[in-house]
Design a protein around this motif. Structure first.
Motif, PDB file in Angstrom:
ATOM      1  N   ALA A  26       0.869  -1.177   0.000  1.00  0.00           N
ATOM      2  CA  ALA A  26       0.000   0.000   0.000  1.00  0.00           C
ATOM      3  C   ALA A  26       0.904   1.225   0.000  1.00  0.00           C
ATOM      4  N   ILE A  64      -1.369   2.008   9.051  1.00  0.00           N
ATOM      5  CA  ILE A  64      -1.311   2.321   7.616  1.00  0.00           C
ATOM      6  C   ILE A  64      -2.218   1.375   6.833  1.00  0.00           C
ATOM      7  N   ALA A  68      -5.669   2.217   4.794  1.00  0.00           N
ATOM      8  CA  ALA A  68      -5.406   2.344   3.353  1.00  0.00           C
ATOM      9  C   ALA A  68      -6.690   2.107   2.561  1.00  0.00           C
ATOM     10  N   PHE A  71      -4.931  -1.274  -1.856  1.00  0.00           N
ATOM     11  CA  PHE A  71      -3.759  -2.103  -1.607  1.00  0.00           C
ATOM     12  C   PHE A  71      -3.648  -3.149  -2.707  1.00  0.00           C
TER      13      PHE A  71
END
Length: 164
Positions: A26, A64, A68, A71
Motif C-alpha cells: 500500500a 497504515i 489504506a 492495496f
C-alpha cells in the motif's frame, strides 16, 4: 491440556496446513511504499469479488494498512522466497531491495509475482489479536506462474513431481 500446550498444538496443526504466500503493499500517507509478507489470505466472494487477509494489531504497519483505501495482494511465485523473507524482515528499506513500480492507481506493485490483485478497501472486522481486512478486487494481473508455498514453517516452490 493447559493454555500453553493448546497454543503449541494450534501452531503445529496450522503450520501443517500448506498455504500460499503473499506480499501486501500500500502507500503510506506520506506517499512512501509499504509492504509486508502475509500468509493469512483467502477468497471470500465472487459477486462482488472479495478477498481477505489479516494483520496483527502489534505490527508497526497496522495503522497504515487498516486505513489504506487501496492495496495490492501479490501472490508470490515459487522463485520469490528471498522476496518473502525481505518483506518479513525488519529495519530495512524493503522497496530499495526489490524491483517495483507505482501502479496507475498509486499502489506499489512488485515485479515477478505469480499474480497481483489490485484492491480497494471493502471493510475491516475485528478478530482477536488481528484485524481482518476485506478488499474488493478491482484489477487482476495473472502471470500464470507456480506459487510459493508455506508449510511447517518453511517456504518452498511446488516440486516438479507435482506437475506429472
Amino acid at each position: 491440556m493447559n493454555e500453553e500446550q493448546k497454543i503449541t498444538h494450534f501452531k503445529e496443526v496450522m503450520g501443517n496446513y500448506p498455504t500460499g504466500v503473499t506480499v501486501i503493499t500500500a502507500t503510506a500517507p506520506d506517499g512512501s511504499p509499504v509492504g509486508m509478507t502475509v500468509n493469512s489470505f483467502a477468497s471470500v466472494s465472487l459477486d462482488p469479488m472479495l478477498i481477505l487477509w489479516s494483520i496483527d494489531k502489534r505490527v508497526s504497519l497496522y495503522d497504515i494498512f487498516t486505513n489504506a483505501k487501496k492495496f495490492a495482494v501479490h501472490v508470490l511465485a515459487g522463485d520469490q522466497g528471498e522476496l518473502c523473507a525481505l518483506f518479513a524482515s525488519r529495519g530495512i528499506d524493503r522497496f530499495e531491495n526489490c524491483e517495483w513500480e507505482m501502479s496507475e492507481d498509486g499502489v506499489p506493485v512488485i515485479k515477478g509475482a505469480a499474480g497481483v490483485l489490485h484492491c480497494s478497501l471493502h471493510t475491516t472486522v475485528g478478530g482477536g489479536d488481528h484485524r481482518i481486512i476485506i478488499g474488493e478486487v478491482k484489477k487482476i494481473d495473472n502471470h500464470r506462474k507456480d506459487p510459493l508455498l508455506y508449510h511447517r514453517r518453511k517456504f518452498n516452490a511446488i516440486p516438479d513431481s507435482f506437475h506429472e
